[in-house]
Design an enzyme around this catalytic site. Sequence first.
Site, PDB file in Angstrom:
ATOM      1  N   HIS A 178      67.470 -15.966  -0.965  1.00 28.37           N
ATOM      2  CA  HIS A 178      66.035 -15.759  -1.177  1.00 28.37           C
ATOM      3  C   HIS A 178      65.429 -14.748  -0.209  1.00 28.37           C
ATOM      4  CE1 HIS A 178      65.323 -18.884  -4.256  1.00 28.37           C
ATOM      5  NE2 HIS A 178      66.357 -19.473  -3.683  1.00 28.37           N
ATOM      6  N   ASP A 238      73.203 -23.690 -11.822  1.00 29.32           N
ATOM      7  CA  ASP A 238      74.121 -23.744 -12.954  1.00 29.32           C
ATOM      8  C   ASP A 238      74.740 -25.126 -13.069  1.00 29.32           C
ATOM      9  OD1 ASP A 238      74.585 -20.824 -13.999  1.00 29.32           O
ATOM     10  OD2 ASP A 238      74.555 -20.640 -11.822  1.00 29.32           O
ATOM     11  N   HIS A 285      77.614 -29.524  -0.187  1.00 31.56           N
ATOM     12  CA  HIS A 285      77.172 -28.138  -0.046  1.00 31.56           C
ATOM     13  C   HIS A 285      77.392 -27.698   1.396  1.00 31.56           C
ATOM     14  CE1 HIS A 285      74.955 -24.511  -1.046  1.00 31.56           C
ATOM     15  NE2 HIS A 285      74.814 -24.943  -2.292  1.00 31.56           N
TER      16      HIS A 285
END
Length: 411
Positions: free
Chosen positions: A17, A344, A104
Amino acid sequence: MSTFGTLFRVTTYGESHCKSVGCIVDGCPPGMELIEADIQPQMTRRRPGQSALTTPRDEKDLVQIQSGTEYGVTLGTPIGMLVRNEDQRPKDYSEMDIYPRPSHADWTYLQKYGVKARSGGGRSSARETIGRVAAGAIAEKYLALAHNIEIVAFVSSVGPIHLFDPESTPASEPAFQKLLSTITRQHVDSFLPVRCPDTVIAEKMADLIAQYRDKKDSIGGTVTCVIRNVPAGLGEPCFDKIEAKLAHAMLSIPATKGFEVGSGFKGTEIPGSKHNDMFIPHPTDPLQLATATNNSGGIQGGITNGESIYFKVAFKSPATISVPQETTSYSGEPGTLAAKGRHDPCVVPRAIPIVEAMAALVVMDMVLMQQSREASRDMLGKAKRVIPELNKEEEKVAMKVAETVLEAQGQ
């Protein structure tokens, strides 16, 4: 590190980002025609928002060449490429200031650097792969022009649904070998949104991905890639064998969990008498040999043998899901995380150009290394070699030294 390659070196930059992502490519040969239109097709294949089965993040991923070319021709100097991040939503990640996402990289990045990107996955996000794909497109163009090398990847499984029988070895599947010799990117893309080259299987895969998406969950899969028209002799033993470099490249892609080349793990179940690839006369080149089968996946001793290279890459189920998960905050307090944001449900359809790009970077590097070796070897052929003859006294001294060494060794 963020740099890959030896002679063809690629450095990527950017977080998920930030203002832009991109790369610097160093070592591209000069004199090759190159404009954004050569790179954009692969960028478009990778971009988000391609279908209802991918993240809805709306990025056009338009690449801009910043340096290294003039009038559409490469100069041999570093090529800078930039893609702007346009659809940023950092606020979607506010909960992740409290909780690290299970499986993650939030926690591991914090442990490594002492700080982490507060929005998205930072450098661990798949957004980082934009630079890889842009660089790979340059490598692909050179390889196609100089060697007619073709690189094509496709989805070979999603969850438990496989394109071919997972219990058989690839070389024993005539349909699989025929597919490897004929598949094109245009054919693969005709099976969007999944990119599995079989209508029935692709529909089943799409239905399965949609089921997990609707449950706010995710699922993994595998990508198979073939590299055709590869010259024999590529690869740098012992530690830079070409399959080792391919494994390095593929396992550096986010969400990868496995790599196998040729017959892979199933090849361990076959005796050598059946697994060995017997040599035969080359069908078109009398100066070369070919193999009757290709269990080796085009590589023997870490060096290409002239047959097609093929391999498979495993991608895990994406870690960021919206299903509430019992977890623990950074401060050690139990809690529940239901991740927000746009992600996704299955990464393999969009991973296709990334796998192709990383394969191109490896082969490009190996091609340049081999060309350097061959050029330096050819220079010796042009030079007049003079082998000095020893005179009688020098011969006696040499013999005496040899006898002394042998006596010291007890021979």
